[in-house]
Scaffold this active site. Structure first.
Site, PDB file in Angstrom:
ATOM      1  N   HIS A 103      -1.531   3.777   3.719  1.00 55.05           N
ATOM      2  CA  HIS A 103      -2.115   3.921   5.054  1.00 55.05           C
ATOM      3  C   HIS A 103      -1.355   3.045   6.037  1.00 55.05           C
ATOM      4  O   HIS A 103      -0.857   1.975   5.658  1.00 55.05           O
ATOM      5  CB  HIS A 103      -3.604   3.517   5.043  1.00 55.05           C
ATOM      6  CG  HIS A 103      -4.343   4.100   6.200  1.00 55.05           C
ATOM      7  ND1 HIS A 103      -4.432   3.441   7.406  1.00 55.05           N
ATOM      8  CD2 HIS A 103      -4.992   5.276   6.360  1.00 55.05           C
ATOM      9  CE1 HIS A 103      -5.122   4.196   8.245  1.00 55.05           C
ATOM     10  NE2 HIS A 103      -5.464   5.321   7.633  1.00 55.05           N
TER      11      HIS A 103
ATOM     12  N   ARG B 100     -13.883   5.390   2.954  1.00 57.85           N
ATOM     13  CA  ARG B 100     -14.175   6.828   3.003  1.00 57.85           C
ATOM     14  C   ARG B 100     -13.826   7.470   1.657  1.00 57.85           C
ATOM     15  O   ARG B 100     -14.440   8.442   1.237  1.00 57.85           O
ATOM     16  CB  ARG B 100     -13.383   7.483   4.153  1.00 57.85           C
ATOM     17  CG  ARG B 100     -13.704   6.869   5.508  1.00 57.85           C
ATOM     18  CD  ARG B 100     -12.759   7.370   6.583  1.00 57.85           C
ATOM     19  NE  ARG B 100     -11.377   7.089   6.271  1.00 57.85           N
ATOM     20  CZ  ARG B 100     -10.326   7.604   6.929  1.00 57.85           C
ATOM     21  NH1 ARG B 100     -10.533   8.419   7.938  1.00 57.85           N
ATOM     22  NH2 ARG B 100      -9.098   7.299   6.588  1.00 57.85           N
TER      23      ARG B 100
HETATM   24  N1  AMX Z   1       3.936   7.186  -1.992  1.00 53.37           N
HETATM   25  C1  AMX Z   1       5.234   6.805  -2.001  1.00 53.37           C
HETATM   26  N2  AMX Z   1       5.792   6.056  -1.048  1.00 53.37           N
HETATM   27  C2  AMX Z   1       4.976   5.617  -0.071  1.00 53.37           C
HETATM   28  C3  AMX Z   1       3.615   5.936  -0.012  1.00 53.37           C
HETATM   29  C4  AMX Z   1       3.084   6.775  -1.029  1.00 53.37           C
HETATM   30  N3  AMX Z   1       1.837   7.184  -1.042  1.00 53.37           N
HETATM   31  N4  AMX Z   1       3.075   5.364   1.081  1.00 53.37           N
HETATM   32  C5  AMX Z   1       4.080   4.705   1.705  1.00 53.37           C
HETATM   33  N5  AMX Z   1       5.240   4.876   1.009  1.00 53.37           N
HETATM   34  C6  AMX Z   1       6.573   4.414   1.375  1.00 53.37           C
HETATM   35  C7  AMX Z   1       6.944   5.023   2.730  1.00 53.37           C
HETATM   36  O1  AMX Z   1       7.442   6.361   2.570  1.00 53.37           O
HETATM   37  C8  AMX Z   1       7.994   4.066   3.223  1.00 53.37           C
HETATM   38  O2  AMX Z   1       9.202   4.339   2.553  1.00 53.37           O
HETATM   39  P1  AMX Z   1      10.618   4.238   3.315  1.00 53.37           P
HETATM   40  O3  AMX Z   1      10.745   2.796   3.663  1.00 53.37           O
HETATM   41  O4  AMX Z   1      11.582   4.719   2.295  1.00 53.37           O
HETATM   42  O5  AMX Z   1      10.532   5.133   4.519  1.00 53.37           O
HETATM   43  C9  AMX Z   1       7.462   2.734   2.711  1.00 53.37           C
HETATM   44  O6  AMX Z   1       6.569   3.027   1.637  1.00 53.37           O
HETATM   45  C10 AMX Z   1       6.709   1.940   3.760  1.00 53.37           C
HETATM   46  O7  AMX Z   1       5.696   2.760   4.317  1.00 53.37           O
HETATM   47  P2  AMX Z   1       4.339   2.102   4.885  1.00 53.37           P
HETATM   48  O8  AMX Z   1       4.691   1.224   6.022  1.00 53.37           O
HETATM   49  O9  AMX Z   1       3.552   1.510   3.778  1.00 53.37           O
HETATM   50  O10 AMX Z   1       3.531   3.383   5.349  1.00 53.37           O
HETATM   51  P3  AMX Z   1       3.570   4.092   6.792  1.00 53.37           P
HETATM   52  O11 AMX Z   1       2.662   3.334   7.691  1.00 53.37           O
HETATM   53  O12 AMX Z   1       4.963   4.339   7.242  1.00 53.37           O
HETATM   54  O13 AMX Z   1       2.951   5.522   6.447  1.00 53.37           O
HETATM   55  C11 AMX Z   1       1.461   6.989   5.370  1.00 53.37           C
HETATM   56  C12 AMX Z   1       1.607   5.674   6.136  1.00 53.37           C
HETATM   57  C13 AMX Z   1      -0.015   7.322   5.206  1.00 53.37           C
HETATM   58  C14 AMX Z   1       2.115   8.135   6.194  1.00 53.37           C
HETATM   59  C15 AMX Z   1       2.148   6.846   3.991  1.00 53.37           C
HETATM   60  O14 AMX Z   1       1.480   5.866   3.239  1.00 53.37           O
HETATM   61  C16 AMX Z   1       2.239   8.144   3.224  1.00 53.37           C
HETATM   62  O15 AMX Z   1       3.173   8.922   3.417  1.00 53.37           O
HETATM   63  N6  AMX Z   1       1.212   8.417   2.307  1.00 53.37           N
HETATM   64  C17 AMX Z   1       1.156   9.646   1.599  1.00 53.37           C
HETATM   65  C18 AMX Z   1       0.664  10.764   2.501  1.00 53.37           C
HETATM   66  C19 AMX Z   1      -0.788  10.548   2.875  1.00 53.37           C
HETATM   67  O16 AMX Z   1      -1.617  10.215   2.044  1.00 53.37           O
HETATM   68  N7  AMX Z   1      -1.123  10.789   4.163  1.00 53.37           N
HETATM   69  C20 AMX Z   1      -2.510  10.732   4.627  1.00 53.37           C
HETATM   70  C21 AMX Z   1      -2.814   9.563   5.519  1.00 53.37           C
HETATM   71  C22 AMX Z   1      -4.242   9.574   5.992  1.00 53.37           C
HETATM   72  C23 AMX Z   1      -4.460  10.674   6.972  1.00 53.37           C
HETATM   73  O17 AMX Z   1      -3.949  10.665   8.059  1.00 53.37           O
HETATM   74  N8  AMX Z   1      -5.208  11.672   6.605  1.00 53.37           N
END
Ligand code: AMX
Length: 435
Positions: free
Chosen positions: A317, A326
């Site tokens: 997140h 949630r």
């Molecule tokens: N699986 C693998 N890698 C992940 C990850 C996951 N679930 N969550 C974060 N990372 C990676 C990111 O891709 C990023 O990699 P990079 O440096 O190579 O680009 C790194 O960890 C740092 O990311 P972050 O700062 O922790 O997350 P963020 O704030 O950039 O993004 C989110 C947040 C939700 C988009 C991301 O955690 C993600 O892609 N999760 C999976 C998709 C998801 O569950 N989305 C739903 C979110 C809730 C919603 O809006 N409904």
């Protein structure tokens, strides 16, 4: 009308409070912005205000100061149900206090009065190609309802600025009232041979959605109430909420603004994550079979996903740094009613395994599950297995939150949004001067 009267009562003091703060303390700094934030999606930049919800990184969301368990406990519920009326939640969002059952019912009956969906909406949905994504159908339906906007009509007739919020509230109530029927229509048209189920005037807003979806198990009414409550609001910085706010800041009405927000919700990193998450669980089940209940095999599967350069959907997140409450509320629902369900059990087990994997990998700042990690498996249990539809349900719910915010933004005369852009050369110059 109860919501209008309650907002009206509070408005003079709210307007004075904001006016005084900006006039007397307008120069006080709230934070600083770094180059990493400018290039990094403005993460953590404090540049928005809402009093409806606040996401504490550790504690999770609070609606008007109440945690999720408190909201679930305190809001009024239909007789025999365990989950609250959406009308009570909307009252909480707009008025700021927990309603009595009568007050919650007044909101529900406002929606009932305004529920009629014009025929042209159904015709427009039917006229689109049959393989159109349900989110596209839903977004189109919300957008074309714009011709009903009272705000747009009254604005062009010379409405005074201090009254802008009143038709915004009317429009919001009119739109929300129609959403369950529109969404269920899309579902039944696309997936149930167009066998449409009419609304039941005796049911509440969320219960009626469950009825029109055609799910026979009465427990699905409670799941719908829970689902719509949990997905409704999450501050105003997330993509769907911020898009709605941005578009509405140009004095576009709620139909334009909410349909834009829904387009943002349709992205795989936001609302579409719930369907991706369930696909991932089913892939685990199909590839591993019985071994999907083996933690070591599950952990290996998670590693394979990461090593393929993919994210594990439903985990991580932008703001939260612990298990999303949630997620917990939905986990408890499943544990209480169908702990032995195959896919639910798998989703629960993934929760035991994936945070450790993500921690070990060390990239994600938040290794914990978000709201999407489990919502699909609950729908799956009730036979709603058309994943493309899941984000539509998220959209119904999200419009509760974004419209409440839009009403208050207009009531407090929040201006058009216009942050400043710089060039990369300018950022390099700033960086050079800083050392
Ligand atoms: N699986 C693998 N890698 C992940 C990850 C996951 N679930 N969550 C974060 N990372 C990676 C990111 O891709 C990023 O990699 P990079 O440096 O190579 O680009 C790194 O960890 C740092 O990311 P972050 O700062 O922790 O997350 P963020 O704030 O950039 O993004 C989110 C947040 C939700 C988009 C991301 O955690 C993600 O892609 N999760 C999976 C998709 C998801 O569950 N989305 C739903 C979110 C809730 C919603 O809006 N409904």
């Amino acid at each position: 009308m109860i919501l209008k009267d309650k907002i009206q009562e509070q408005l003079p003091s709210w307007r004075e409070r904001v006016r005084k703060l900006v006039k007397e303390k307008g120069d006080v700094k709230v934070g600083e912005v770094t180059i990493a934030q400018v290039y990094g999606g403005m993460r953590d930049v404090k540049g928005l205000v809402t009093d409806i919800s606040y996401v504490d990184p550790v504690e999770g969301i609070r609606f008007r100061g109440y945690t999720i368990p408190e909201v679930l406990e305190k809001l009024p519920k239909p007789k025999g149900a365990e989950m609250p009326y959406a009308g009570g939640l909307y009252y909480l969002f707009l008025v700021g206090s927990i309603p009595t059952i009568e007050q919650a019912m007044e909101v529900e009956s406002e929606w009932k009065k305004r529920g009629y969906v014009p025929q042209y909406v159904f015709e427009a949905i039917r006229s689109l190609p049959s393989d159109t994504h349900p989110m596209t159908l839903f977004t189109v339906a919300v957008l074309i309802l714009q011709r009903e906007s009272l705000f747009s009509k009254q604005y062009h007739d010379g409405l005074k600025k201090d009254s802008y919020w009143e038709p915004m509230l009317e429009d919001s109530l009119n739109l929300i009232a129609k959403l369950p029927e529109i969404a269920a229509y899309i579902y039944r048209l696309k997936y149930k041979n167009g066998d449409i189920i009419s609304p039941d005037p005796n049911l509440d807003w969320a219960g009626n959605f469950a009825h029109m979806m055609g799910v026979k198990d009465p427990l699905y009414e409670d799941l719908s109430r829970l689902y719509f409550l949990l997905h409704s609001d999450h501050e105003t910085g997330n993509v769907s909420a911020h898009t709605t706010h941005l578009v509405a800041s140009s004095l576009s009405d709620i139909y334009y603004a909410a349909s834009a927000g829904l387009s943002g919700l349709a992205g795989p990193l936001h609302g579409l994550a719930n369907q991706e998450c369930l696909s991932w669980l089913l892939e685990v089940r199909d590839k591993c079979g019985e071994c999907s209940y083996d933690k070591a095999a599950l952990s290996q599967f998670a590693w394979d996903t990461l090593n393929n350069g993919q994210v594990i959907p439903g985990y991580g997140h932008a703001v939260l740094r612990k298990t999303d409450p949630r997620f917990t509320a939905q986990l408890e629902f499943g544990k209480k009613y169908f702990p032995e369900d195959e896919i639910f059990k798998l989703a629960a087990l993934v929760y035991d395994v994936v945070p450790d994997v993500l921690r070990e990998q060390g990239k994600a700042k938040d290794p914990w599950p978000n709201v999407d990690a489990i919502s699909g498996s609950l729908q799956y249990h009730f036979g709603i297995r058309e994943f493309d539809f899941y984000t539509v349900m998220f959209g119904i719910s999200r419009i509760l939150g974004v419209s409440a915010n839009a009403v208050w933004a207009r009531a407090l005369n929040q201006p058009i949004e216009r942050p400043k852009s710089l060039t990369t050369t300018m950022l390099e110059d700033i960086a050079a001067k800083a050392v």
